[in-house]
Design an enzyme around this catalytic site. Structure first.
Site, PDB file in Angstrom:
ATOM      1  N   GLU A 237       0.874  -1.171   0.000  1.00 11.96           N
ATOM      2  CA  GLU A 237       0.000   0.000   0.000  1.00 11.96           C
ATOM      3  C   GLU A 237       0.914   1.225   0.000  1.00 11.96           C
ATOM      4  OE1 GLU A 237      -2.816   0.046   3.237  1.00 11.96           O
ATOM      5  OE2 GLU A 237      -3.428   2.103   2.770  1.00 11.96           O
TER       6      GLU A 237
ATOM      7  N   ARG B  91       4.676 -12.823   9.807  1.00 15.06           N
ATOM      8  CA  ARG B  91       5.399 -11.594   9.466  1.00 15.06           C
ATOM      9  C   ARG B  91       6.712 -11.540  10.234  1.00 15.06           C
ATOM     10  NH1 ARG B  91       3.306  -6.291   9.532  1.00 15.06           N
ATOM     11  NH2 ARG B  91       1.460  -6.988   8.473  1.00 15.06           N
TER      12      ARG B  91
ATOM     13  N   LYS C 167       3.908   0.466  10.115  1.00 13.94           N
ATOM     14  CA  LYS C 167       4.026   1.661   9.272  1.00 13.94           C
ATOM     15  C   LYS C 167       3.486   2.892   9.984  1.00 13.94           C
ATOM     16  CE  LYS C 167       2.874  -0.028   5.106  1.00 13.94           C
ATOM     17  NZ  LYS C 167       2.275   0.042   3.767  1.00 13.94           N
TER      18      LYS C 167
HETATM   19  P1  ATP Z   1      -0.471  -1.623   6.667  1.00 11.79           P
HETATM   20  O1  ATP Z   1      -0.745  -1.780   8.108  1.00 11.79           O
HETATM   21  O2  ATP Z   1      -0.287  -0.219   6.219  1.00 11.79           O
HETATM   22  O3  ATP Z   1      -1.323  -2.472   5.746  1.00 11.79           O
HETATM   23  P2  ATP Z   1       1.560  -3.478   5.981  1.00 11.79           P
HETATM   24  O4  ATP Z   1       2.789  -3.642   6.801  1.00 11.79           O
HETATM   25  O5  ATP Z   1       0.608  -4.597   5.872  1.00 11.79           O
HETATM   26  O6  ATP Z   1       0.967  -2.183   6.564  1.00 11.79           O
HETATM   27  P3  ATP Z   1       1.549  -3.327   3.100  1.00 11.79           P
HETATM   28  O7  ATP Z   1       2.029  -2.229   2.248  1.00 11.79           O
HETATM   29  O8  ATP Z   1       0.117  -3.668   3.066  1.00 11.79           O
HETATM   30  O9  ATP Z   1       1.995  -2.972   4.556  1.00 11.79           O
HETATM   31  O10 ATP Z   1       2.444  -4.606   2.874  1.00 11.79           O
HETATM   32  C1  ATP Z   1       2.773  -5.126   1.614  1.00 11.79           C
HETATM   33  C2  ATP Z   1       3.073  -6.580   1.756  1.00 11.79           C
HETATM   34  O11 ATP Z   1       4.163  -6.780   2.647  1.00 11.79           O
HETATM   35  C3  ATP Z   1       1.899  -7.339   2.328  1.00 11.79           C
HETATM   36  O12 ATP Z   1       1.742  -8.550   1.628  1.00 11.79           O
HETATM   37  C4  ATP Z   1       2.285  -7.575   3.746  1.00 11.79           C
HETATM   38  O13 ATP Z   1       1.690  -8.737   4.253  1.00 11.79           O
HETATM   39  C5  ATP Z   1       3.801  -7.680   3.665  1.00 11.79           C
HETATM   40  N1  ATP Z   1       4.419  -7.295   4.931  1.00 11.79           N
HETATM   41  C6  ATP Z   1       4.250  -6.151   5.612  1.00 11.79           C
HETATM   42  N2  ATP Z   1       4.929  -6.161   6.768  1.00 11.79           N
HETATM   43  C7  ATP Z   1       5.564  -7.353   6.832  1.00 11.79           C
HETATM   44  C8  ATP Z   1       6.427  -7.989   7.788  1.00 11.79           C
HETATM   45  N3  ATP Z   1       6.776  -7.383   8.922  1.00 11.79           N
HETATM   46  N4  ATP Z   1       6.881  -9.225   7.500  1.00 11.79           N
HETATM   47  C9  ATP Z   1       6.544  -9.837   6.359  1.00 11.79           C
HETATM   48  N5  ATP Z   1       5.740  -9.308   5.426  1.00 11.79           N
HETATM   49  C10 ATP Z   1       5.243  -8.086   5.650  1.00 11.79           C
HETATM   50 MG    MG Z   2      -1.305  -4.323   4.569  1.00  9.99          MG
END
Ligand code: ATP
Ligand code: MG
Length: 560
Positions: A36, A262, A272
């Site tokens: 995102e 994660r 984030k």
């Molecule tokens: P938000 O809370 O803004 O959704 P997010 O950390 O999920 O934050 P995204 O931009 O939606 O951020 O994440 C993009 C991809 O990265 C998604 O598939 C998410 O699951 C993965 N991702 C995000 N944080 C992690 C993490 N700490 N470890 C592994 N994968 C992650």
């Molecule tokens: Mg997300």
């Protein structure tokens, strides 16, 4: 690190291999990385990228880059740009498959109408709070909305009017009609469209209704022909909904959602929301502050893409959340830089040394390997003369037992130079050591004695006459607590910011060649760690160095 090497085995690979064996999805593997655009990518995203792009590469498949841009209020073009830069930098390519969920807004709208026509969606005019209350709890079922049984015509008409901007935010939503008594709260008639009178970074003011993530994500995956939709564990309970939408809409493709844990890292926050707050409240110097766990911060700190990919291989892919020791990341960084970084000498905390038996007018060039780990790295010349600097803590006037560095009467090796013995200590008016006088043995040029005479200590040095003076920044963990997901009651993550996380040394003495260090280049400063010329602060002839990581490994030891 070779790109052809396959990553360690894990449960997602097992699933893919079974699917390939069964010729599911016409034996295709097609993944996507779906950020995102509401912040910079971080090391947790790197894990997701390594999994998605890595698996596609390993099984000769494809991986799309798709921006999940359904929330116009938090998204910005800056993030769209930085994310692409970071994915590329990490070594991955989406070729011509760059997608935006917002490209599908029209299709998503048509699909929503299909759901209405099938009696599977309805416009709810209840106030938002009412809708929330009717959802029920984990222990109590939900309540059906009084608007749940509107006619298809009425729903179509109201949905069209929502799109036309006839309602204010919160006056109406489109909901899926599933089951208000489902034990899974996500299935209790989730909202699929809401009114937001906000400008979108790509579609401008074209829309005032926006689709929700759960609805958008599965349809985007299906439209792109994704085979394996890999996401993090918190979406496990959303999987029935993912499947429900695609089942109702009878899409051509029906990707399989698979969840993995994660990445959580010790002494680090990866939310984030929190990272955004650190930047906005100026608690760090921006998204690319070298202390940030962002890809941009790590890059500026001197971490290489190879090190990040090695780290992701090391942590593996599991189905249970855990906390990864940040020492493991540091280990991967060291492993990689050891073979890559040229060696140089730098004195962080200088103490003056004079070699009294070395002729004052004399200077000479000594030779040293650029990197003993890399036979192709060549050699360099280092100037030596009578006036030198060493590290302050490499000298002690009255040392403890087993102190093998410089101390009166004890011979040590000045690396690449000579055997040196301290003969006298000079102090200033307040009794602090201001200089040490030494003699050298001219027969030990290069730092070796022909007669086999051994010394126990080796220290580094720079020539005072030739040294460059540069700024160096040392870093420590940004937070003081190991598990930042487990704070004491009433405390905020900001209460654990480490006040000593950045230490600026304005005048460090370095080998003359380091004055011309190119921004972004990595070095090992002997005995002091790995350093990288900062890409923002360095000026021609005046580099600023960030310490990427120290030399001491605390991970393989812990591992046992
Ligand atoms: P938000 O809370 O803004 O959704 P997010 O950390 O999920 O934050 P995204 O931009 O939606 O951020 O994440 C993009 C991809 O990265 C998604 O598939 C998410 O699951 C993965 N991702 C995000 N944080 C992690 C993490 N700490 N470890 C592994 N994968 C992650
Ligand atoms: Mg997300």
């Amino acid at each position: 690190m070779s790109e052809t090497k396959s990553s360690p085995n894990h449960f997602i690979k097992n699933i893919i291999e079974q699917d390939l064996q069964d010729q599911k999805n016409d034996s295709r593997v097609h993944t996507r990385f779906p950020p995102e655009p509401n912040g910079y990518l971080h090391i947790g995203h790197a894990k997701s990228m390594c999994i998605n792009f890595g698996l596609a590469k390993e099984y000769q498949g494809l991986c799309n880059l798709r921006f999940d841009d359904t929330n116009p209020t938090k998204e910005e073009e800056e993030f769209v740009q930085s994310i692409q830069e970071d994915v590329r930098w990490l070594g991955y390519s989406w070729d011509d498959r760059l997608f935006f969920a917002s490209d599908y807004f029209e299709t998503l709208y048509d699909f929503a109408k299909k759901l209405i026509l099938a009696g599977k969606a309805y416009v709810d005019s209840s106030p938002p709070e009412e809708i929330r209350n009717m959802r029920g709890t984990l222990t109590a079922g939900g309540k059906e909305s009084p608007f749940r049984n509107r006619s298809t015509e009425e729903n179509l008409n109201l949905f069209a009017r929502m799109r036309a901007g006839e309602f204010q935010e919160g006056e109406a939503v489109l909901r899926a009609k599933i089951d208000m008594n489902s034990p899974n709260i996500n299935m209790r008639d989730p909202v699929i469209y809401r009114i937001l009178k906000a400008e979108h970074h790509r579609t401008g003011n074209q829309w005032c209704i926006y689709p929700m993530y759960d609805y958008t994500h599965c349809i985007s995956d299906a439209l792109e022909g994704i085979t394996h939709s890999l996401c993090t564990l918190e979406f496990e309970d959303h999987r029935p909904l993912y499947d429900w939408f695609l089942d109702q809409l009878q899409t051509e493709h029906h990707p399989q959602q698979i969840e993995f844990a994660r990445l959580n890292l010790s002494y680090t926050v990866l939310s984030k929301r929190k990272l955004t707050e650190l930047v906005q409240q100026k608690l760090v110097h921006g998204w690319n502050d070298p202390r940030m766990p962002t890809i941009a911060g790590l890059r500026r700190r001197g971490v290489t893409p190879q090190a990040i990919r090695l780290f992701c291989d090391m942590i593996g892919v599991a189905k249970a959340d855990n906390l990864v020791d940040i020492a493991m990341l540091e280990y991967a960084i060291r492993e990689d830089l050891n073979s890559r970084a040229q060696r140089r000498m730098a004195v962080l905390h200088p103490l003056k040394v004079t070699i009294t038996n070395y002729p004052e007018a004399q200077e000479e060039m000594l030779e040293a390997d650029n990197n003993p780990e890399d036979p192709n790295s060549g050699k360099r010349q280092i100037p030596f003369c009578r006036d030198l600097y060493i590290e302050r803590d490499d000298f002690m006037e009255t040392p403890p037992k087993n102190y093998f560095r410089l101390t009166p009467g004890q011979e040590v090796r000045f690396v690449h130079a000579y055997y040196i013995t301290c003969t006298e200590v000079i102090k200033d008016a307040s009794g602090n050591i201001s200089e040490v006088l030494c003699t050298y043995d001219p027969e030990t040029r290069g730092g070796w004695a022909d007669n086999g005479r051994k010394v126990k200590g080796t220290i580094h040095w720079v020539s005072a006459r030739h040294a460059g003076r540069v700024e160096v920044r040392l870093y420590d963990h940004l937070f003081t607590k190991e598990n930042m997901d487990n704070l004491e009651d009433g405390k905020s993550y900001k209460d654990y910011l480490n006040p000593a996380s950045e230490q600026i040394l304005p005048e460090v003495l370095v080998e003359p060649s380091l004055r011309d260090a190119q921004p972004g280049s990595n070095f090992q400063f002997l005995r002091n760690g790995y350093f990288c010329a900062d890409s923002r602060l360095s000026k021609p002839g005046h580099p600023v160095f960030n310490r990427t990581v120290g030399l001491k490994d605390s991970w393989s030891k812990k591992k046992g």
